[in-house]
Design a protein around this motif. Sequence first.
Motif, PDB file in Angstrom:
ATOM      1  N   ASP A   1     -10.622  -1.047  -4.284  1.00 29.19           N
ATOM      2  CA  ASP A   1     -10.468  -2.328  -4.994  1.00 29.19           C
ATOM      3  C   ASP A   1      -9.008  -2.750  -4.946  1.00 29.19           C
ATOM      4  O   ASP A   1      -8.143  -1.983  -4.525  1.00 29.19           O
TER       5      ASP A   1
ATOM      6  N   PHE B   1       0.324  -7.533   2.167  1.00 25.42           N
ATOM      7  CA  PHE B   1       0.669  -8.453   1.090  1.00 25.42           C
ATOM      8  C   PHE B   1       1.005  -9.800   1.713  1.00 25.42           C
ATOM      9  O   PHE B   1       1.713  -9.813   2.731  1.00 25.42           O
TER      10      PHE B   1
ATOM     11  N   ARG C   1     -13.712  -2.063   1.012  1.00 20.05           N
ATOM     12  CA  ARG C   1     -12.473  -2.757   1.402  1.00 20.05           C
ATOM     13  C   ARG C   1     -12.790  -3.971   2.262  1.00 20.05           C
ATOM     14  O   ARG C   1     -12.123  -4.998   2.177  1.00 20.05           O
TER      15      ARG C   1
ATOM     16  N   ARG D   1      -5.938   9.936   4.261  1.00 16.30           N
ATOM     17  CA  ARG D   1      -5.929   8.964   3.165  1.00 16.30           C
ATOM     18  C   ARG D   1      -7.262   8.969   2.433  1.00 16.30           C
ATOM     19  O   ARG D   1      -8.321   8.942   3.054  1.00 16.30           O
TER      20      ARG D   1
ATOM     21  N   ARG E   1       1.057   4.145  -2.802  1.00 12.39           N
ATOM     22  CA  ARG E   1       0.779   5.560  -2.467  1.00 12.39           C
ATOM     23  C   ARG E   1       1.969   6.448  -2.826  1.00 12.39           C
ATOM     24  O   ARG E   1       1.798   7.585  -3.260  1.00 12.39           O
TER      25      ARG E   1
ATOM     26  N   GLY F   1       0.835  -1.206   0.000  1.00  8.18           N
ATOM     27  CA  GLY F   1       0.000   0.000   0.000  1.00  8.18           C
ATOM     28  C   GLY F   1       0.868   1.253   0.000  1.00  8.18           C
ATOM     29  O   GLY F   1       0.617   2.203  -0.750  1.00  8.18           O
TER      30      GLY F   1
HETATM   31  P1  AMP Z   1      -3.120  -0.719   2.492  1.00  4.56           P
HETATM   32  O1  AMP Z   1      -2.168   0.426   2.649  1.00  4.56           O
HETATM   33  O2  AMP Z   1      -2.469  -2.047   2.740  1.00  4.56           O
HETATM   34  O3  AMP Z   1      -4.377  -0.519   3.301  1.00  4.56           O
HETATM   35  O4  AMP Z   1      -3.571  -0.726   0.969  1.00  4.56           O
HETATM   36  C1  AMP Z   1      -4.286   0.357   0.390  1.00  4.56           C
HETATM   37  C2  AMP Z   1      -4.796  -0.010  -0.995  1.00  4.56           C
HETATM   38  O5  AMP Z   1      -3.685  -0.313  -1.868  1.00  4.56           O
HETATM   39  C3  AMP Z   1      -5.679  -1.252  -1.060  1.00  4.56           C
HETATM   40  O6  AMP Z   1      -7.036  -0.965  -0.751  1.00  4.56           O
HETATM   41  C4  AMP Z   1      -5.486  -1.665  -2.522  1.00  4.56           C
HETATM   42  O7  AMP Z   1      -6.205  -0.820  -3.390  1.00  4.56           O
HETATM   43  C5  AMP Z   1      -4.009  -1.389  -2.740  1.00  4.56           C
HETATM   44  N1  AMP Z   1      -3.170  -2.551  -2.353  1.00  4.56           N
HETATM   45  C6  AMP Z   1      -2.254  -2.595  -1.337  1.00  4.56           C
HETATM   46  N2  AMP Z   1      -1.673  -3.802  -1.247  1.00  4.56           N
HETATM   47  C7  AMP Z   1      -2.236  -4.556  -2.233  1.00  4.56           C
HETATM   48  C8  AMP Z   1      -2.085  -5.914  -2.642  1.00  4.56           C
HETATM   49  N3  AMP Z   1      -1.241  -6.748  -1.994  1.00  4.56           N
HETATM   50  N4  AMP Z   1      -2.827  -6.356  -3.693  1.00  4.56           N
HETATM   51  C9  AMP Z   1      -3.676  -5.526  -4.342  1.00  4.56           C
HETATM   52  N5  AMP Z   1      -3.895  -4.248  -4.007  1.00  4.56           N
HETATM   53  C10 AMP Z   1      -3.180  -3.751  -2.946  1.00  4.56           C
END
Ligand code: AMP
Length: 159
Positions: free
Chosen positions: A32, A60, A118, A107, A11, A7
């Motif tokens: 998504d 991940f 989510r 965010r 970003r 993520g």
């Molecule tokens: P996070 O910071 O882990 O909450 O991720 C924020 C957003 O980034 C998620 O809602 C997805 O849109 C994208 N994202 C982050 N990690 C992944 C991943 N491993 N696979 C697919 N999309 C991801």
Amino acid sequence: MVQLSTGEMLRDNIARGTPLGLLVEPILAAGDLVSDEIVIAMIREKLSSMDSIRVIFDGFPRTSAQAKALEMLLEELSAPVSSAPLLEVPEDELVERLLERAKIEGRDDDNPETIRNRFKVYLEKTQPLIDFYAARGHVKPISGLGTPDEVYSRLKSVV
Ligand code: AMP
């Protein structure tokens, strides 16, 4: 240990206005998932540049395809998974925390509509990974309730 957050990497690309960032911006805004190919390529590139693989993967893998790709990648690097901590927090508490984080970090995806999506995506695509890692004996459930220090010390005891 190095924390690798997909993520955060995404970003960062959005903030720098890279072609990847432009491509994924609407996907993150909607809550998504970015395609497995993109995310796996990002992780592969990061791991291949590291001398020693002592990593905490954050956000991940999120799909079975990502988990399988990671398994193969780690096998190639002779770096086995030591544990998959499962942080357990009730949904109401999570929504409260995310709305609180929205005020602090701003965010785009911490708004009620995207949060709802989510959760849906998590249940559909990511929750099945608990069985994947449980079958390998890696899942370590811990409570994610309490202060950050309390959760940190529980987390340390399983990593
Ligand atoms: P996070 O910071 O882990 O909450 O991720 C924020 C957003 O980034 C998620 O809602 C997805 O849109 C994208 N994202 C982050 N990690 C992944 C991943 N491993 N696979 C697919 N999309 C991801």
